[in-house]
Design a protein around this motif. Structure first.
Motif, mmCIF file in Angstrom:
data_model
loop_
_atom_site.group_PDB
_atom_site.id
_atom_site.type_symbol
_atom_site.label_atom_id
_atom_site.label_comp_id
_atom_site.label_asym_id
_atom_site.label_seq_id
_atom_site.Cartn_x
_atom_site.Cartn_y
_atom_site.Cartn_z
ATOM 1 N N LEU A 295 0.856 -1.185 0.000
ATOM 2 C CA LEU A 295 0.000 0.000 0.000
ATOM 3 C C LEU A 295 0.900 1.245 0.000
ATOM 4 C CD1 LEU A 295 -2.906 1.254 0.411
ATOM 5 C CD2 LEU A 295 -2.425 1.148 2.867
ATOM 6 N N PRO A 296 0.835 2.055 -1.055
ATOM 7 C CA PRO A 296 1.647 3.272 -1.068
ATOM 8 C C PRO A 296 1.174 4.251 0.023
ATOM 9 C CG PRO A 296 0.839 2.745 -3.267
ATOM 10 C CD PRO A 296 0.088 1.876 -2.309
ATOM 11 N N THR A 297 2.095 4.847 0.740
ATOM 12 C CA THR A 297 1.754 5.831 1.773
ATOM 13 C C THR A 297 2.957 6.716 2.058
ATOM 14 O OG1 THR A 297 0.877 6.149 4.005
ATOM 15 C CG2 THR A 297 2.377 4.311 3.730
ATOM 16 N N ASP A 298 2.681 7.913 2.575
ATOM 17 C CA ASP A 298 3.773 8.826 2.913
ATOM 18 C C ASP A 298 4.149 8.735 4.390
ATOM 19 O OD1 ASP A 298 3.864 10.189 0.276
ATOM 20 O OD2 ASP A 298 1.818 10.752 0.831
ATOM 21 N N GLY A 299 3.233 8.178 5.179
ATOM 22 C CA GLY A 299 3.516 8.118 6.609
ATOM 23 C C GLY A 299 2.779 6.975 7.275
ATOM 24 N N VAL A 300 3.302 6.553 8.429
ATOM 25 C CA VAL A 300 2.672 5.468 9.186
ATOM 26 C C VAL A 300 2.550 5.925 10.632
ATOM 27 C CG1 VAL A 300 2.785 3.037 9.847
ATOM 28 C CG2 VAL A 300 3.800 3.779 7.686
ATOM 29 N N PHE A 301 1.314 5.974 11.115
ATOM 30 C CA PHE A 301 1.064 6.354 12.507
ATOM 31 C C PHE A 301 0.609 5.106 13.259
ATOM 32 C CE2 PHE A 301 1.452 10.968 12.660
ATOM 33 C CZ PHE A 301 1.508 11.274 11.310
ATOM 34 N N ILE A 302 1.317 4.791 14.323
ATOM 35 C CA ILE A 302 1.046 3.533 15.034
ATOM 36 C C ILE A 302 0.390 3.824 16.386
ATOM 37 C CG2 ILE A 302 2.144 1.451 16.001
ATOM 38 C CD1 ILE A 302 4.382 2.042 13.788
ATOM 39 N N PHE A 303 -0.829 3.284 16.551
ATOM 40 C CA PHE A 303 -1.595 3.489 17.804
ATOM 41 C C PHE A 303 -2.183 2.155 18.244
ATOM 42 C CE2 PHE A 303 -2.161 7.465 15.293
ATOM 43 C CZ PHE A 303 -1.337 8.275 16.067
ATOM 44 N N ILE A 304 -1.317 1.273 18.746
ATOM 45 C CA ILE A 304 -1.816 -0.063 19.114
ATOM 46 C C ILE A 304 -1.752 -0.275 20.623
ATOM 47 C CG2 ILE A 304 -1.270 -1.066 16.855
ATOM 48 C CD1 ILE A 304 1.150 -2.419 18.377
ATOM 49 N N GLY A 305 -1.965 0.800 21.356
ATOM 50 C CA GLY A 305 -1.958 0.680 22.805
ATOM 51 C C GLY A 305 -0.605 1.064 23.363
ATOM 52 N N PHE A 306 -0.463 0.865 24.631
ATOM 53 C CA PHE A 306 0.816 1.227 25.223
ATOM 54 C C PHE A 306 1.228 0.245 26.299
ATOM 55 C CE2 PHE A 306 -0.971 2.830 29.047
ATOM 56 C CZ PHE A 306 -2.216 3.318 28.673
ATOM 57 N N GLU A 307 2.494 0.387 26.682
ATOM 58 C CA GLU A 307 3.050 -0.493 27.717
ATOM 59 C C GLU A 307 3.343 0.334 28.951
ATOM 60 O OE1 GLU A 307 5.281 -3.557 24.704
ATOM 61 O OE2 GLU A 307 6.312 -1.742 25.367
ATOM 62 N N ILE B 10 -0.284 5.096 40.658
ATOM 63 C CA ILE B 10 -1.538 5.644 40.135
ATOM 64 C C ILE B 10 -1.527 5.694 38.614
ATOM 65 C CG2 ILE B 10 -1.881 7.053 42.201
ATOM 66 C CD1 ILE B 10 -1.074 9.510 40.519
ATOM 67 N N GLY B 11 -2.702 5.945 38.042
ATOM 68 C CA GLY B 11 -2.821 6.207 36.602
ATOM 69 C C GLY B 11 -2.593 4.973 35.748
ATOM 70 N N ASP B 12 -2.011 5.206 34.568
ATOM 71 C CA ASP B 12 -1.890 4.139 33.576
ATOM 72 C C ASP B 12 -0.924 3.031 33.974
ATOM 73 O OD1 ASP B 12 -3.697 5.494 32.083
ATOM 74 O OD2 ASP B 12 -2.282 6.227 30.579
ATOM 75 N N LEU B 13 -0.115 3.264 34.974
ATOM 76 C CA LEU B 13 0.812 2.224 35.429
ATOM 77 C C LEU B 13 0.120 1.211 36.348
ATOM 78 C CD1 LEU B 13 3.714 1.109 35.823
ATOM 79 C CD2 LEU B 13 4.108 2.927 37.484
ATOM 80 N N ARG B 14 -1.059 1.575 36.853
ATOM 81 C CA ARG B 14 -1.774 0.736 37.826
ATOM 82 C C ARG B 14 -2.748 -0.190 37.098
ATOM 83 N NH1 ARG B 14 -6.178 0.687 41.514
ATOM 84 N NH2 ARG B 14 -7.369 2.373 40.555
ATOM 85 N N GLU B 15 -2.842 -1.423 37.559
ATOM 86 C CA GLU B 15 -3.827 -2.355 36.996
ATOM 87 C C GLU B 15 -5.226 -1.820 37.297
ATOM 88 O OE1 GLU B 15 -4.289 -7.079 37.233
ATOM 89 O OE2 GLU B 15 -4.902 -6.052 39.060
ATOM 90 N N LYS B 16 -6.057 -1.700 36.234
ATOM 91 C CA LYS B 16 -7.403 -1.175 36.427
ATOM 92 C C LYS B 16 -8.276 -1.512 35.235
ATOM 93 C CE LYS B 16 -6.497 3.234 36.785
ATOM 94 N NZ LYS B 16 -6.005 4.570 36.440
ATOM 95 N N TYR B 17 -9.560 -1.229 35.345
ATOM 96 C CA TYR B 17 -10.530 -1.591 34.307
ATOM 97 C C TYR B 17 -10.357 -0.758 33.045
ATOM 98 C CZ TYR B 17 -15.017 -1.945 31.957
ATOM 99 O OH TYR B 17 -15.986 -2.117 31.011
ATOM 100 N N ARG C 58 -8.364 2.916 31.174
ATOM 101 C CA ARG C 58 -7.338 3.962 31.302
ATOM 102 C C ARG C 58 -7.877 5.248 30.691
ATOM 103 N NH1 ARG C 58 -4.329 -0.300 32.331
ATOM 104 N NH2 ARG C 58 -4.668 -1.431 30.411
ATOM 105 N N GLN C 59 -8.275 6.149 31.560
ATOM 106 C CA GLN C 59 -8.881 7.414 31.156
ATOM 107 C C GLN C 59 -8.239 8.523 31.978
ATOM 108 O OE1 GLN C 59 -11.636 7.700 28.816
ATOM 109 N NE2 GLN C 59 -10.921 5.649 28.391
ATOM 110 N N ILE C 60 -8.234 9.729 31.398
ATOM 111 C CA ILE C 60 -7.615 10.856 32.099
ATOM 112 C C ILE C 60 -8.290 11.068 33.457
ATOM 113 C CG2 ILE C 60 -7.094 13.323 31.956
ATOM 114 C CD1 ILE C 60 -7.357 13.041 28.891
ATOM 115 N N VAL C 61 -9.612 10.985 33.436
ATOM 116 C CA VAL C 61 -10.368 11.253 34.663
ATOM 117 C C VAL C 61 -10.058 10.196 35.736
ATOM 118 C CG1 VAL C 61 -12.483 10.026 33.969
ATOM 119 C CG2 VAL C 61 -12.644 11.970 35.500
#
Ligand code: NAP
Length: 326
Positions: A231-243, A277-284, A286-289
């Protein structure tokens, strides 16, 4: 000479969780330092638009970060711009080691280091990072005005960032590994209604190709049939979650199989005085709030912990000295 100082509380990480913890800690009169190596706000700074922060129908991530930091600093919160290289728990007090050689000590620690973008680990991804491969549409989308981009992923982030890119790029292809998006219903509706976005179902990127001018194509594989295509493209944006950024989590801390820290309902880990706290903590979810809510909970719990510790230190003094200490 290296600096050593004793705080009631040290917060590591200035995302919405860390900054909210800072607000509550200062309001609870804890001697607090917040350490951050980047800009206050963390991942939020990469969001073009935040639409689920209660009270704000629409706010940019960087504006929200700025407001949170200003609010925390209005109580006199000390923000130290440094990289933390080590966290050593101890019975008396915990030690935070900084990259500049300083060591800070605290009765309680709130670790709020969040997470980092997950990689697809295909040829070209690392090599062409910054030359057409990106993990942040707000940071790099501008370079793809009028061009074609591929977005990898099917979650909320992929959907949100695709909508942002669709305003700039000539064409956005979402490459998703199965036949349904994981993103929330409203975002899905918006993505599907955007005539500038096409979803390529049941596909994965197997290689990113570039020449001197940057990325020119991706190789795709159909997850159902195994068929390969380019597939021809000029850019690749990767959003498959985080660690989770768990490098500073002390050895012996309870974590789940994915590397998220397990805490009790006050965000306390299995080490007394160390909260996560936050995204490092195991939880249901991951939201800013939720990160902000964690920050509040942990700071209140830490305040109670520090008070109790100080009270017991006083009680352990010889009787004759107790009245002086008080
Ligand atoms: P996510 O929800 O974990 O979604 C990751 C997506 O990438 C999924 O569609 C997944 O496919 C796909 N994926 C994972 N590994 C892959 C691989 N190796 N190759 C190809 N595709 C892969 O991650 P996220 O979208 O970054 O969201 C993270 C959290 O933040 C979520 O809880 C989300 O709700 C939250 N978030 C919320 C908002 C908001 O509320 N405005 C915005 C952004 C993020 P499958 O679907 O097949 O698993």
């Amino acid at each position: 000479m290296a600096v050593t100082e004793l705080y009631d509380l040290i917060i590591i990480g200035a995302g919405p969780g860390g900054l909210t913890a800072g607000i509550y800690a200062m309001r609870a009169a804890l001697k607090t330092a917040l350490i951050e190596m980047g800009a206050p706000g963390g991942q939020v700074n990469n969001s073009d638009s935040v639409e689920n922060w209660p009270g704000e129908e629409h706010i940019s991530g960087s504006e929200l970060a700025e407001k949170l930091a200003r609010h925390a600093q209005s109580y006199g919160l000390e923000i130290i711009s440094q990289e933390v290289v080590g966290l050593e728990p101890a019975l008396e007090h915990h030690t935070v080691r900084l990259a500049n050689g300083d060591s800070l000590h605290a009765h309680a620690i709130i670790l709020a280091t969040g997470g980092s973008p997950r990689k697809i680990n295909v040829p070209g991804e690392g090599e062409f990072y910054g030359k057409g491969v990106s993990y942040c549409a707000v940071c790099d989308g501008f370079f793809f005005r009028g061009k074609t981009v591929v977005v990898v992923g099917g979650g909320d982030t992929a959907a949100e960032e695709s909508l942002y890119l669709a305003k700039l790029a000539k064409r956005v292809y979402i490459v998703h590994r199965r036949d349904a998006l994981r993103a929330g219903a409203l975002l899905q509706q918006r993505v599907k209604a955007d005539c500038n976005i096409e979803i390529l179902w049941n596909k994965v990127v197997t290689a990113i190709k570039a020449h001197d001018e940057g990325v020119y194509a991706v190789d795709l594989k159909d997850t159902q049939t195994g068929a390969q295509s380019e597939l021809p493209t000029d850019g690749v944006f990767i959003f498959i979650g985080f660690e989770p950024n768990n490098q500073l989590v002390p050895a012996g801390t309870k974590m789940n199989a994915d590397g998220y820290v397990v805490t009790d309902e006050t965000c306390l880990t299995n080490t007394p005085g160390i909260y996560v706290i936050g995204d490092l903590r195991e939880k249901y979810a991951r939201q800013i709030v939720l990160s902000a809510a964690d920050g509040c909970t942990a700071a209140l719990a830490a305040a109670h912990y520090v008070e109790t510790r100080k009270a017991s230190d006083v009680c352990e003094l010889p009787e004759a000295l107790q009245s002086q200490a008080l």
